[in-house]
Design an enzyme around this catalytic site. Structure first.
Site, PDB file in Angstrom:
ATOM      1  N   SER A  66       0.786  -1.245   0.000  1.00  0.00           N
ATOM      2  CA  SER A  66       0.000   0.000   0.000  1.00  0.00           C
ATOM      3  C   SER A  66       0.822   1.301   0.000  1.00  0.00           C
ATOM      4  O   SER A  66       0.495   2.209  -0.764  1.00  0.00           O
ATOM      5  CB  SER A  66      -0.968   0.016   1.185  1.00  0.00           C
ATOM      6  OG  SER A  66      -1.998  -0.906   0.926  1.00  0.00           O
ATOM      7  N   ALA A  81       6.433  -0.942   3.483  1.00  0.00           N
ATOM      8  CA  ALA A  81       5.394  -1.326   4.445  1.00  0.00           C
ATOM      9  C   ALA A  81       5.982  -1.771   5.772  1.00  0.00           C
ATOM     10  O   ALA A  81       5.299  -1.745   6.788  1.00  0.00           O
ATOM     11  CB  ALA A  81       4.558  -2.463   3.868  1.00  0.00           C
ATOM     12  N   CYS A  82       7.253  -2.214   5.757  1.00  0.00           N
ATOM     13  CA  CYS A  82       7.740  -2.953   6.914  1.00  0.00           C
ATOM     14  C   CYS A  82       9.018  -2.379   7.493  1.00  0.00           C
ATOM     15  O   CYS A  82       9.989  -2.141   6.768  1.00  0.00           O
ATOM     16  CB  CYS A  82       8.039  -4.390   6.513  1.00  0.00           C
ATOM     17  SG  CYS A  82       6.707  -5.142   5.611  1.00  0.00           S
ATOM     18  N   ASN A 263       8.328  -7.608  11.136  1.00  0.00           N
ATOM     19  CA  ASN A 263       7.358  -6.521  10.919  1.00  0.00           C
ATOM     20  C   ASN A 263       6.009  -6.922  11.550  1.00  0.00           C
ATOM     21  O   ASN A 263       5.885  -8.042  12.056  1.00  0.00           O
ATOM     22  CB  ASN A 263       7.247  -6.268   9.413  1.00  0.00           C
ATOM     23  CG  ASN A 263       6.547  -7.412   8.721  1.00  0.00           C
ATOM     24  OD1 ASN A 263       6.759  -8.562   9.068  1.00  0.00           O
ATOM     25  ND2 ASN A 263       5.713  -7.106   7.777  1.00  0.00           N
ATOM     26  N   PRO A 264       4.979  -6.070  11.485  1.00  0.00           N
ATOM     27  CA  PRO A 264       3.729  -6.332  12.220  1.00  0.00           C
ATOM     28  C   PRO A 264       3.027  -7.661  11.935  1.00  0.00           C
ATOM     29  O   PRO A 264       2.497  -8.284  12.839  1.00  0.00           O
ATOM     30  CB  PRO A 264       2.829  -5.168  11.810  1.00  0.00           C
ATOM     31  CG  PRO A 264       3.763  -4.065  11.553  1.00  0.00           C
ATOM     32  CD  PRO A 264       4.987  -4.691  10.940  1.00  0.00           C
ATOM     33  N   CYS A 265       3.009  -8.058  10.698  1.00  0.00           N
ATOM     34  CA  CYS A 265       2.243  -9.306  10.442  1.00  0.00           C
ATOM     35  C   CYS A 265       3.129 -10.532  10.358  1.00  0.00           C
ATOM     36  O   CYS A 265       2.659 -11.644  10.063  1.00  0.00           O
ATOM     37  CB  CYS A 265       1.398  -9.117   9.198  1.00  0.00           C
ATOM     38  SG  CYS A 265       0.308  -7.697   9.334  1.00  0.00           S
ATOM     39  N   GLY A 266       4.427 -10.369  10.601  1.00  0.00           N
ATOM     40  CA  GLY A 266       5.321 -11.519  10.760  1.00  0.00           C
ATOM     41  C   GLY A 266       6.006 -12.030   9.507  1.00  0.00           C
ATOM     42  O   GLY A 266       6.811 -12.963   9.587  1.00  0.00           O
ATOM     43  N   GLU A 267       5.718 -11.426   8.345  1.00  0.00           N
ATOM     44  CA  GLU A 267       6.254 -12.013   7.110  1.00  0.00           C
ATOM     45  C   GLU A 267       7.673 -11.581   6.773  1.00  0.00           C
ATOM     46  O   GLU A 267       8.275 -12.134   5.856  1.00  0.00           O
ATOM     47  CB  GLU A 267       5.299 -11.753   5.926  1.00  0.00           C
ATOM     48  CG  GLU A 267       5.206 -10.322   5.429  1.00  0.00           C
ATOM     49  CD  GLU A 267       4.178  -9.485   6.185  1.00  0.00           C
ATOM     50  OE1 GLU A 267       3.828  -9.866   7.311  1.00  0.00           O
ATOM     51  OE2 GLU A 267       3.757  -8.444   5.646  1.00  0.00           O
ATOM     52  N   PRO A 412      -0.060 -10.532   4.184  1.00  0.00           N
ATOM     53  CA  PRO A 412      -1.510 -10.799   4.264  1.00  0.00           C
ATOM     54  C   PRO A 412      -2.322 -10.219   3.100  1.00  0.00           C
ATOM     55  O   PRO A 412      -3.429 -10.643   2.858  1.00  0.00           O
ATOM     56  CB  PRO A 412      -1.921 -10.134   5.573  1.00  0.00           C
ATOM     57  CG  PRO A 412      -0.735  -9.486   6.157  1.00  0.00           C
ATOM     58  CD  PRO A 412       0.463  -9.743   5.302  1.00  0.00           C
TER      59      PRO A 412
HETATM   60  P1  ADP Z   1      -1.404  -4.105   1.965  1.00  0.00           P
HETATM   61  O1  ADP Z   1      -2.424  -5.049   1.433  1.00  0.00           O
HETATM   62  O2  ADP Z   1      -2.019  -2.822   2.434  1.00  0.00           O
HETATM   63  O3  ADP Z   1      -0.274  -3.837   1.035  1.00  0.00           O
HETATM   64  P2  ADP Z   1      -0.694  -6.150   3.961  1.00  0.00           P
HETATM   65  O4  ADP Z   1      -1.998  -6.469   4.599  1.00  0.00           O
HETATM   66  O5  ADP Z   1      -0.166  -7.145   2.975  1.00  0.00           O
HETATM   67  O6  ADP Z   1      -0.747  -4.703   3.300  1.00  0.00           O
HETATM   68  O7  ADP Z   1       0.380  -5.948   5.095  1.00  0.00           O
HETATM   69  C1  ADP Z   1       1.755  -5.921   4.780  1.00  0.00           C
HETATM   70  C2  ADP Z   1       2.515  -5.191   5.819  1.00  0.00           C
HETATM   71  O8  ADP Z   1       2.185  -3.811   5.756  1.00  0.00           O
HETATM   72  C3  ADP Z   1       2.212  -5.579   7.254  1.00  0.00           C
HETATM   73  O9  ADP Z   1       2.894  -6.693   7.697  1.00  0.00           O
HETATM   74  C4  ADP Z   1       2.664  -4.348   7.964  1.00  0.00           C
HETATM   75  O10 ADP Z   1       4.072  -4.332   8.079  1.00  0.00           O
HETATM   76  C5  ADP Z   1       2.207  -3.266   7.040  1.00  0.00           C
HETATM   77  N1  ADP Z   1       0.848  -2.815   7.374  1.00  0.00           N
HETATM   78  C6  ADP Z   1      -0.303  -3.428   7.120  1.00  0.00           C
HETATM   79  N2  ADP Z   1      -1.365  -2.734   7.564  1.00  0.00           N
HETATM   80  C7  ADP Z   1      -0.856  -1.644   8.111  1.00  0.00           C
HETATM   81  C8  ADP Z   1      -1.421  -0.518   8.766  1.00  0.00           C
HETATM   82  N3  ADP Z   1      -2.726  -0.390   8.929  1.00  0.00           N
HETATM   83  N4  ADP Z   1      -0.587   0.424   9.215  1.00  0.00           N
HETATM   84  C9  ADP Z   1       0.718   0.305   9.055  1.00  0.00           C
HETATM   85  N5  ADP Z   1       1.312  -0.720   8.439  1.00  0.00           N
HETATM   86  C10 ADP Z   1       0.545  -1.685   7.988  1.00  0.00           C
END
Ligand code: ADP
Length: 565
Positions: A66, A81-82, A263-267, A412
């Site tokens: 994103s 993102a991470c 990072n937050p979701c572990g990947e 995710p």
């Molecule tokens: P997206 O679909 O928005 O690209 P993901 O759900 O695949 O994102 O998440 C990928 C990573 O992005 C997460 O592991 C985390 O590091 C970061 N991330 C996801 N959601 C958020 C959020 N709301 N705020 C900040 N970072 C986020």
């Protein structure tokens, strides 16, 4: 370009550029053009690569994480993102990282930290003669700050908080979410060591150690701590586990030290101050209809991996870095994470049930292919642009020059799979009819899985009563008049045995150099013994982390099976 109504709604809410009056000034084409142009700006042949990157995204074959979609082409656009940040055992360190966290969240990134360097609650603080508040108190401070920053940013901030299993405050950490509504901006994971798992298996004692002076503060039964973890995971979904020894066994840069966090979701396991940018291939588009059957389109997949890897490598160069430490750490290792989404949709198109050995084998085959092609591309990029600066320190030296210390990561895809209109990551369909709550705030759009609808139409089974049944229950397992193969093909997340959830995670982890983010979704009735078995099996399978979620155990659920009654 054809985008779903949900995709447009999400893009309008968070991704399209807006003018000072808040009016949208961008179309989907212009968004992808803006991103492609910026990412191609580091190329010699800019136009050629801009068009390739544009086509890749406009066909929804691949989407970057994103922040890249939101910020590419903007002044000081932060694209990753991470992030992992250090938490040092000093007030100065704790609050300087808090400030960095706020800046990263504001830019759309997520942050992970290991709090284990902090001295425990009640421990001496020599500077003041007082006592320390301990890691948990500071996690709460970070959580509150996240809550406030979120109002300025485009989405709520996300954090991973890790505490190692031998920290004196581990029990308080494990139970931190026991009331259900605390630390909502944090995923909590216990940092697990192999010795602890063996101590649980052999029912031995386990020492908790003060990180300030390495003194044992308490000796407990390992099994008791394990049972506490399990009962909390059962009740709230937290804590998950991060298998630190497994992560470090696969660390491509062991000479730089041990990795302590993800990072937050572990990947993505990362060193402190490293960042990583992700992107995901849309597997539901990697198909062709030939000789009357649907098959994987390996040629298209290969091409997409090559262009995507180049895209992600370019992001590192085209990125704006919020801190010089992050820029240095990231550019030295050039980690990227190419992953995927639409796995369940691909399986449905190929008519392979998720809960089958054939699906697990196919998962291995696809990921082995993606990994091989990613590494080939990274090697080619190294020839063209040079290996990553720390390459000589890495396990790849002296044989294989690579452009990137890591290539793959399965995220995710919480938002980008909505934009691509496909199933999340490697997850099974959550339900056949659902509303996406939390992704589109205030909106509860009801969706019926489009692959399911088209399959039913093709079989001549689609009618008003089936539609109503699916809308009200989200499932077809109770409709015994439907052919059993059809019911099997459309089993949903909670109907799929946990063993298959875990086997899919293992299949993809086997060929993913970073990690796989997956939630093992379980029915409300699941008992604690099952959770214990899942967590233990995850370790035995060599997974890098594990998260479970028992239906109805936490107030905030991202996807809710629709209930109209
Ligand atoms: P997206 O679909 O928005 O690209 P993901 O759900 O695949 O994102 O998440 C990928 C990573 O992005 C997460 O592991 C985390 O590091 C970061 N991330 C996801 N959601 C958020 C959020 N709301 N705020 C900040 N970072 C986020």
């Amino acid at each position: 370009m054809k985008l779903s109504a949900n995709a447009i709604q999400l893009l309008e809410a968070r991704y399209f550029l807006k003018n000072t009056e808040g009016r949208i000034v961008e179309s989907p084409e212009q968004l992808f053009r803006r991103v492609a142009k910026h990412i191609a700006s580091v190329e010699e042949d800019k136009d050629f690569w801009e068009n390739r990157f544009y086509n890749l995204m406009a066909h929804l074959h691949f989407l970057p994480n994103s922040p890249t979609l939101m910020n590419a082409g903007l002044p000081n656009g932060q694209l990753s993102a991470c992030f992992v940040l250090p938490v040092e055992d000093s007030l100065e360190g704790i609050f300087s990282t808090l400030k960095d966290m706020a800046l990263i969240h504001q830019s759309g990134g997520g942050t992970g930290y290991n709090f284990s360097k902090l001295r425990p609650q009640g421990d001496r603080v020599s500077a003041s003669g007082g006592t320390s508040s301990g890691p948990l108190a500071f996690i709460k401070v970070y959580d509150t700050a996240t809550e406030q920053v979120r109002q300025g940013g485009k989405r709520r901030g996300a954090n991973m908080g890790i505490l190692n299993v031998d920290h004196p405050d581990i029990e308080a950490f494990i139970t931190a979410k026991s009331k259900g509504d605390e630390l909502q901006n944090f995923n909590l994971s216990v940092g697990i060591l192999d010795d602890f798992m063996r101590a649980v298996q052999n029912d031995e004692t386990w020492n908790l150690i003060n990180p300030r002076n390495n003194k044992v503060t308490k000796t407990i039964r390992a099994k008791e701590l394990w049972d506490l973890i399990i009962s909390q995971a059962w009740a709230t979904g937290d804590p998950g586990l991060i298998f630190l020894d497994t992560i470090n066994k696969h660390n491509p840069l062991p000479k730089l030290g041990k990795i302590q966090s993800t990072n937050p979701c572990g990947e993505v396991p990362l060193f402190e101050y490293e960042s990583c940018n992700l992107g995901s291939l849309n597997l539901s588009k990697m198909v062709k209809h030939e000789n009357g059957i649907w098959q994987v389109d390996w040629k298209t997949l290969e091409h997409c991996v090559q262009v995507s890897m180049r895209f992600l490598d370019n992001v590192i160069s085209a990125n704006h870095y919020l801190l010089s430490q992050i820029e240095t750490a990231t550019k030295n290792n050039r980690k990227v994470g190419l992953g995927l989404m639409g796995w369940a949709e691909l399986l449905a198109i190929l008519e392979i049930p998720y809960a089958s050995d054939k699906a697990v084998e196919m998962g291995e085959k696809i990921m082995r292919f993606i990994q091989a092609k990613s590494y080939e591309t990274s090697e080619a990029l190294a020839k063209e642009r040079g290996a990553f600066p720390n390459w000589e320190e890495s396990v790849f030296s002296p044989k294989t020059p690579l452009r990137n210390a890591t290539c793959n990561s399965i995220a995710p895809t919480g938002s980008i799979s909505v934009i691509a209109d496909t199933s999340y990551s490697i997850e099974p369909f959550y339900a056949l009819a659902y509303k996406r709550v939390g992704i589109l705030e205030n909106e509860t759009q009801l969706e019926i899985n489009p692959v399911f609808v088209s399959k039913m139409k093709k079989l001549g089974l689609w009618n008003e009563s089936l539609k109503n049944e699916v809308l009200s229950t989200g499932s077809i397992q109770h409709l015994v008049t439907l052919p059993s193969e059809v019911r099997k093909l459309f089993e949903t997340s909670l109907e799929i045995p946990w063993q298959y959830h875990l086997q899919h995670q293992r299949a993809f982890q086997k060929y993913t150099d970073n990690a796989v983010s997956k939630t093992i979704n379980l029915s409300h009735e699941t008992d604690t013994d099952t959770i214990s078995e899942i967590y233990r099996t995850a370790w035995e399978y060599g997974l890098k982390g594990i998260t479970v979620y028992r239906d109805g155990s936490k107030a905030n659920q991202v996807l809710q099976a629709c209930q109209l009654n």
